[in-house]
Write an enzyme that holds these catalytic residues in place. Structure first.
Site, short mmCIF file in Angstrom:
data_model
loop_
_atom_site.label_atom_id
_atom_site.label_comp_id
_atom_site.label_asym_id
_atom_site.label_seq_id
_atom_site.Cartn_x
_atom_site.Cartn_y
_atom_site.Cartn_z
N GLY A 120 -11.91 15.31 19.12
CA GLY A 120 -12.91 15.44 20.17
C GLY A 120 -14.17 14.62 19.88
N ARG A 155 -27.12 16.06 13.74
CA ARG A 155 -27.06 14.64 13.37
C ARG A 155 -25.93 13.91 14.09
NH1 ARG A 155 -27.96 15.23 6.87
NH2 ARG A 155 -30.09 14.48 6.85
N ASP A 186 -1.24 2.46 8.24
CA ASP A 186 -1.83 1.67 9.34
C ASP A 186 -1.03 1.79 10.65
OD1 ASP A 186 -3.53 0.91 7.34
OD2 ASP A 186 -2.64 -1.07 7.05
N ARG A 240 -25.79 9.25 10.05
CA ARG A 240 -25.21 9.02 8.73
C ARG A 240 -23.85 8.36 8.88
NH1 ARG A 240 -29.57 10.38 7.69
NH2 ARG A 240 -30.38 11.83 6.14
N GLY A 276 0.84 -1.22 0.00
CA GLY A 276 0.00 0.00 0.00
C GLY A 276 0.86 1.25 0.00
N THR A 279 3.47 2.79 5.98
CA THR A 279 2.08 2.38 5.84
C THR A 279 1.22 3.28 6.73
OG1 THR A 279 0.42 0.71 6.43
CG2 THR A 279 2.52 0.51 7.55
N GLU A 301 -11.88 0.54 10.61
CA GLU A 301 -12.46 -0.43 9.68
C GLU A 301 -12.33 -1.86 10.21
OE1 GLU A 301 -10.51 -0.55 5.86
OE2 GLU A 301 -8.51 -0.74 6.72
N ASP A 343 5.27 -4.70 6.46
CA ASP A 343 5.97 -5.93 6.89
C ASP A 343 5.83 -7.07 5.89
OD1 ASP A 343 3.34 -5.95 7.63
OD2 ASP A 343 3.67 -6.64 9.68
N GLY A 346 -6.91 1.36 8.37
CA GLY A 346 -5.99 0.86 9.40
C GLY A 346 -5.88 -0.65 9.38
N ARG A 347 -6.64 -1.27 8.49
CA ARG A 347 -6.69 -2.74 8.42
C ARG A 347 -7.07 -3.28 9.81
NH1 ARG A 347 -4.59 -5.70 3.97
NH2 ARG A 347 -3.39 -3.92 3.32
N ARG A 372 1.15 -5.54 -5.24
CA ARG A 372 1.27 -6.72 -4.37
C ARG A 372 1.36 -7.90 -5.32
NH1 ARG A 372 -3.28 -3.89 -1.45
NH2 ARG A 372 -2.34 -2.91 0.36
N ASP A 399 1.24 -0.15 11.84
CA ASP A 399 1.10 -1.46 12.51
C ASP A 399 2.33 -2.35 12.34
OD1 ASP A 399 0.90 -1.98 9.83
OD2 ASP A 399 -0.87 -3.27 9.98
#
Ligand code: F6P
Length: 321
Positions: free
Chosen positions: A187, A164, A129, A245, A12, A127, A224, A104, A172-173, A73, A131
């Site tokens: 916040g 709303r 993410d 929403r 990615g 990345t 996610e 990784d 972030g996988r 990939r 991670d």
């Protein structure tokens, strides 16, 4: 004779890859290397998309998001015959070392390549993410966080105007870092991430009380990896009786001009990667841990799980209950 060094991006894309490429090329050249660029990631390594890193290829790229080398990939790289093809491409040009900028999965692929053919590599963590085990920071995270902040600020404008609730899903996988930091810095009233248990009853009681006391809108940031965005949106309507929403931010988070922080981190990781190769390290991953730069062997990355910042996690816990 100068030593051939190939630089590639893989997996990615993330902001900060371009300044890292530029600095790797310039610094490596100063250290006596002949730098090459591999286009299209592992696929390009197999298919010989390899070019000398002349001035034109690296000028005017610093401020651009994504990667000018493009990325991929590749499933073919799992097969020895294609790795052999990739090795032959390097051999023909006298390339004996590599720098890979990615995650990784890409580091593990290059480690397999090192095991097969003895081509040393240095890995630069990149990345959104955040991670990768062993490093507190991966290139692209700051830029992604700023993209998210800007989007959440905009959503807040419409949320307040229309009274709303908004659920904002971020990438972030399996890692909740982007969501956690975004929720704290924006916040938000709710944050759901894979690293924290959540309690909808408790969130419901807290927000009902706040609504009674005059709260008119709610912002929820959801990683996610929780797969909770749609459920939470329905729950906000059904349980809190709010007009809710869902906004899935998606790939907008991966783009954009790298922030100052990502540019500077890219430079520092790039210098560290060239230095690691010069010091004879064969499969080291660059790290930034507790405020210092260092390296760890790939085995330590591949064999462990990332650990999310525990202080931030504590701050975030009240938003999940
Ligand atoms: O790893 C980076 C990332 O953007 C993740 O946050 C996300 O889950 C995934 O890549 C998306 O992958 P793709 O670009 O293949 O849709």
């Amino acid at each position: 004779m100068s030593k051939g060094l190939a630089i590639m991006t893989s997996g990615g894309d993330s902001a900060g890859m371009n300044p890292a490429i530029k600095c790797c090329v310039e610094y490596a050249r100063k250290q006596g290397y002949k730098p090459y660029l591999v286009y299209d990631g592992l696929r390009g390594l197999i298919d010989d998309h390899i070019f000398e890193a002349d001035r034109d290829r690296c000028s005017g790229i610093l401020h651009r998001g994504g990667t000018v080398l493009r990325s991929s990939r590749s499933k073919r790289f799992f097969e020895l015959q294609y790795r052999q093809q990739a090795y032959d491409n390097l051999q023909r040009r006298g390339i004996g070392q590599m720098i890979v900028i990615g995650g990784d999965g890409s580091f593990s692929a290059l480690n397999q390549f090192y095991t097969d053919f003895g081509v040393p590599f240095a890995g630069i963590p990149a990345t959104i993410d955040n991670d990768i085990p062993g490093t507190d920071y991966c290139l692209g995270v700051d830029t992604a966080l700023n993209m998210i902040r800007q989007s959440v600020d905009s959503i807040r404008d419409t949320a307040t105007s229309f009274s709303r609730a908004f659920v904002i899903e971020v990438m972030g996988r399996h890692c909740g870092y982007l969501a956690m930091v975004s929720a704290l810095s924006s916040g938000a009233e709710i944050c759901l991430i894979p690293e924290l248990p959540y309690d909808l009853d408790s969130i419901g009681a807290r927000l009902s009380e706040e609504n009674k006391n005059g709260r008119t809108y709610v912002l929820a940031i959801v990683a996610e990896g929780t797969r909770m965005s749609e459920h939470l949106t329905r729950w906000l309507t059904d349980s809190l009786n709010m007009d809710a929403r869902l906004t899935v931010l998606g790939h907008v988070q991966r783009g954009g001009s790298p922030t100052v922080h990502d540019r500077i981190m890219a430079y520092k990781f790039a210098v560290a990667a060239v230095d690691a190769l010069q010091e004879g390290k064969t499969n080291a991953i660059m790290t930034y841990k507790d405020g210092s730069f260092g390296t760890i062997p790939i085995d330590q990355v591949a064999g462990s799980r990332y650990k999310i910042d525990q202080d931030l996690l504590k701050l975030c816990a009240p938003l999940a209950g």
